[in-house]
Write a protein that holds these residues in place. Structure first.
Motif, PDB file in Angstrom:
ATOM      1  N   ILE A 158       3.908 -12.899  -3.991  1.00 11.99           N
ATOM      2  CA  ILE A 158       3.505 -13.064  -5.573  1.00 11.99           C
ATOM      3  C   ILE A 158       3.168 -11.551  -5.888  1.00 11.99           C
ATOM      4  CG2 ILE A 158       1.794 -13.801  -7.050  1.00 11.99           C
ATOM      5  CD1 ILE A 158       1.738 -16.330  -5.520  1.00 11.99           C
ATOM      6  N   LYS A 159       2.206 -10.760  -5.137  1.00 11.89           N
ATOM      7  CA  LYS A 159       1.935  -9.583  -5.412  1.00 11.89           C
ATOM      8  C   LYS A 159       3.019  -8.593  -5.487  1.00 11.89           C
ATOM      9  CE  LYS A 159      -1.257  -6.324  -6.488  1.00 11.89           C
ATOM     10  NZ  LYS A 159      -0.469  -5.041  -6.470  1.00 11.89           N
ATOM     11  N   LEU A 160       3.869  -8.463  -4.670  1.00  9.39           N
ATOM     12  CA  LEU A 160       5.213  -7.829  -4.722  1.00  9.39           C
ATOM     13  C   LEU A 160       6.096  -8.148  -5.698  1.00  9.39           C
ATOM     14  CD1 LEU A 160       5.805  -7.774  -0.906  1.00  9.39           C
ATOM     15  CD2 LEU A 160       5.482  -5.829  -2.105  1.00  9.39           C
ATOM     16  N   ILE A 161       6.094  -9.288  -6.098  1.00 10.27           N
ATOM     17  CA  ILE A 161       7.031  -9.633  -7.274  1.00 10.27           C
ATOM     18  C   ILE A 161       6.496  -9.262  -8.442  1.00 10.27           C
ATOM     19  CG2 ILE A 161       8.039 -11.710  -8.378  1.00 10.27           C
ATOM     20  CD1 ILE A 161       8.355 -13.183  -5.824  1.00 10.27           C
ATOM     21  N   TRP A 162       5.127  -9.414  -8.738  1.00  8.19           N
ATOM     22  CA  TRP A 162       4.464  -8.979  -9.880  1.00  8.19           C
ATOM     23  C   TRP A 162       4.394  -7.659 -10.048  1.00  8.19           C
ATOM     24  CZ3 TRP A 162       1.764 -11.281 -13.943  1.00  8.19           C
ATOM     25  CH2 TRP A 162       0.929 -10.716 -14.455  1.00  8.19           C
ATOM     26  N   ASP A 163       4.286  -6.567  -8.727  1.00  5.70           N
ATOM     27  CA  ASP A 163       4.427  -5.343  -9.029  1.00  5.70           C
ATOM     28  C   ASP A 163       6.027  -4.777  -9.558  1.00  5.70           C
ATOM     29  OD1 ASP A 163       1.898  -5.099  -8.359  1.00  5.70           O
ATOM     30  OD2 ASP A 163       2.201  -4.370  -6.239  1.00  5.70           O
ATOM     31  N   ALA A 164       6.735  -5.376  -8.796  1.00  5.00           N
ATOM     32  CA  ALA A 164       8.219  -5.185  -9.090  1.00  5.00           C
ATOM     33  C   ALA A 164       8.496  -5.458 -10.555  1.00  5.00           C
ATOM     34  CB  ALA A 164       9.091  -6.045  -8.086  1.00  5.00           C
ATOM     35  N   LEU A 165       8.321  -6.609 -11.161  1.00  5.84           N
ATOM     36  CA  LEU A 165       8.633  -6.924 -12.675  1.00  5.84           C
ATOM     37  C   LEU A 165       7.545  -6.274 -13.580  1.00  5.84           C
ATOM     38  CD1 LEU A 165       9.198 -10.843 -12.015  1.00  5.84           C
ATOM     39  CD2 LEU A 165      10.783  -8.889 -12.085  1.00  5.84           C
ATOM     40  N   GLY A 166       6.418  -5.795 -13.144  1.00  7.53           N
ATOM     41  CA  GLY A 166       5.600  -5.365 -14.013  1.00  7.53           C
ATOM     42  C   GLY A 166       5.791  -3.756 -14.087  1.00  7.53           C
ATOM     43  N   ASP A 213      11.362  -0.931  -6.787  1.00  9.05           N
ATOM     44  CA  ASP A 213      11.217  -2.375  -7.390  1.00  9.05           C
ATOM     45  C   ASP A 213      12.096  -3.324  -6.940  1.00  9.05           C
ATOM     46  OD1 ASP A 213       8.709  -1.450  -8.719  1.00  9.05           O
ATOM     47  OD2 ASP A 213       9.735  -0.874 -10.269  1.00  9.05           O
ATOM     48  N   VAL A 214      13.080  -3.108  -6.983  1.00 10.36           N
ATOM     49  CA  VAL A 214      14.249  -4.021  -6.546  1.00 10.36           C
ATOM     50  C   VAL A 214      14.120  -4.375  -5.051  1.00 10.36           C
ATOM     51  CG1 VAL A 214      16.566  -4.413  -5.958  1.00 10.36           C
ATOM     52  CG2 VAL A 214      16.148  -3.283  -7.851  1.00 10.36           C
ATOM     53  N   ILE A 215      13.565  -3.638  -4.126  1.00 11.26           N
ATOM     54  CA  ILE A 215      13.412  -3.849  -2.699  1.00 11.26           C
ATOM     55  C   ILE A 215      12.092  -4.757  -2.926  1.00 11.26           C
ATOM     56  CG2 ILE A 215      12.666  -3.045  -0.503  1.00 11.26           C
ATOM     57  CD1 ILE A 215      15.664  -2.510  -1.202  1.00 11.26           C
ATOM     58  N   ARG A 216      11.014  -4.333  -3.570  1.00 15.42           N
ATOM     59  CA  ARG A 216       9.828  -5.033  -3.627  1.00 15.42           C
ATOM     60  C   ARG A 216      10.262  -6.490  -3.971  1.00 15.42           C
ATOM     61  NH1 ARG A 216       7.692  -0.318  -6.214  1.00 15.42           N
ATOM     62  NH2 ARG A 216       6.351   0.739  -4.759  1.00 15.42           N
ATOM     63  N   LEU A 217      11.186  -6.528  -4.897  1.00 12.72           N
ATOM     64  CA  LEU A 217      11.380  -8.105  -5.486  1.00 12.72           C
ATOM     65  C   LEU A 217      12.165  -8.909  -4.362  1.00 12.72           C
ATOM     66  CD1 LEU A 217      11.527 -10.124  -7.912  1.00 12.72           C
ATOM     67  CD2 LEU A 217      13.905  -8.877  -8.389  1.00 12.72           C
ATOM     68  N   PHE A 268       0.778  -1.414   0.080  1.00  7.70           N
ATOM     69  CA  PHE A 268       0.027   0.138   0.068  1.00  7.70           C
ATOM     70  C   PHE A 268       0.849   1.326   0.089  1.00  7.70           C
ATOM     71  CE2 PHE A 268      -2.585  -3.585   1.438  1.00  7.70           C
ATOM     72  CZ  PHE A 268      -3.828  -3.142   1.002  1.00  7.70           C
ATOM     73  N   VAL A 269       2.144   1.121   0.396  1.00  2.00           N
ATOM     74  CA  VAL A 269       2.983   2.459   0.169  1.00  2.00           C
ATOM     75  C   VAL A 269       4.263   1.872  -0.379  1.00  2.00           C
ATOM     76  CG1 VAL A 269       1.977   3.677   2.380  1.00  2.00           C
ATOM     77  CG2 VAL A 269       3.710   1.957   2.589  1.00  2.00           C
ATOM     78  N   ASP A 270       5.323   2.878  -0.564  1.00  2.00           N
ATOM     79  CA  ASP A 270       6.432   2.121  -0.991  1.00  2.00           C
ATOM     80  C   ASP A 270       7.370   1.470   0.020  1.00  2.00           C
ATOM     81  OD1 ASP A 270       8.955   4.054   0.038  1.00  2.00           O
ATOM     82  OD2 ASP A 270       7.027   5.449  -0.113  1.00  2.00           O
ATOM     83  N   PRO A 271       8.052   0.695  -0.355  1.00  2.00           N
ATOM     84  CA  PRO A 271       8.798  -0.150   0.619  1.00  2.00           C
ATOM     85  C   PRO A 271       9.663   0.351   1.589  1.00  2.00           C
ATOM     86  CG  PRO A 271       9.350  -1.162  -1.419  1.00  2.00           C
ATOM     87  CD  PRO A 271       8.363   0.339  -1.663  1.00  2.00           C
ATOM     88  N   GLY A 272      10.196   1.474   1.509  1.00  2.00           N
ATOM     89  CA  GLY A 272      10.853   2.427   2.447  1.00  2.00           C
ATOM     90  C   GLY A 272       9.982   2.802   3.422  1.00  2.00           C
TER      91      GLY A 272
END
Length: 251
Positions: free
Chosen positions: A243-251, A99-103, A41-45
């Motif tokens: 799965i959702k975080l990886i999807w967002d990172a790669l998308g 996105d790298v942190i999300r991944l 819901f917010v950026d990883p940091g």
């Protein structure tokens, strides 16, 4: 609220209580699920910055009950490794994008679930012999890194500490001490990297009572709720979140 929507506040309440329940009643291994879900819901940091003071508060409420019941030699070795692990995490965070942190967080979620399922099913045998003490430093490095980038230091810490054959209370006390000190250490680079803001600290003021309530509920739930039920729901949450975080990172 503090520049965030009420959806973030609602998820933050859940994250704070879940982390408190996990740490208070079922060990600290799965407590990182709260920050992982918040990162949807917010950026990883921002998610990590919101959760760290809450985790420190939970640690502070827990450490008194386990004071001096820990294995200091094992804790010392892990903390020696944790410092370079935290510094490596900080260095990586400073040069990569969200996105790298999300991944990373998403991958850690899925690896954690896979490891736990295989261990509980017997596919991976638990170590029956003590790992050498040097392994404590290695475990500390991995713990420091994963803790910095996702608050997920529990699994690598458990691999080492469980191999030491510690009595239940000694094991729990050692994990409480290690993460209490490690989270204090993490506070400095988090602040230096700008992960704390007036917005995140204001949110923490709202969420602090829920974190403490979660820790209290965790103690109660430890006696009333099946461990299999708790971790089953936790693994489901982590799989969906990962799965959702990886999807967002790669998308």
């Amino acid at each position: 609220m503090a520049g965030f929507g009420w959806d973030v506040f609602a998820v933050g309440v859940f994250a704070a209580m879940f982390s408190g329940i996990s740490k208070g009643g079922f060990g600290s291994g799965a407590a990182f699920a709260g920050s992982s879900i918040l990162a949807l819901f917010v950026d990883p940091g921002t998610a990590l910055g919101i959760m760290l003071p809450l985790l420190m508060l939970i640690d502070a409420t827990s450490v008194r009950a386990y004071w001096r019941k820990w294995s200091w030699p094992d804790a010392r070795l892990m903390l020696l490794g944790a410092l370079p692990g935290v510094l490596f995490g900080a260095a990586l965070y400073s040069v990569v994008d969200d996105d790298v942190i999300r991944l990373l967080i998403g991958t850690i979620c899925l690896v954690f679930v896979a490891w736990q399922v295989m261990t509980r099913s017997g596919a991976i045998a638990k170590s029956r012999t003590n790992l050498p003490r040097a392994a404590g430093v290695v475990a500390g490095i991995i713990t420091g890194f994963t803790s910095f980038v996702s608050h997920a230091g529990g699994p690598p810490a458990a691999v080492y500490l469980l191999s030491r054959g510690l009595e239940k209370t000694t094991y729990q006390s050692t994990t409480v001490l290690v993460f209490w000190i490690m989270n204090i250490v993490k506070f400095v680079p988090y602040a230096f990297l700008g992960m704390f803001t007036l917005r995140t600290l204001t949110v923490d003021l709202f969420l602090a009572p829920f974190a403490v309530l979660g820790a209290w509920l965790g103690v109660k739930a430890h006696r009333l709720v099946s461990e299999n039920l708790f971790f089953g729901l936790t693994y489901l949450l982590l799989v969906v979140t990962g799965i959702k975080l990886i999807w967002d990172a790669l998308g």
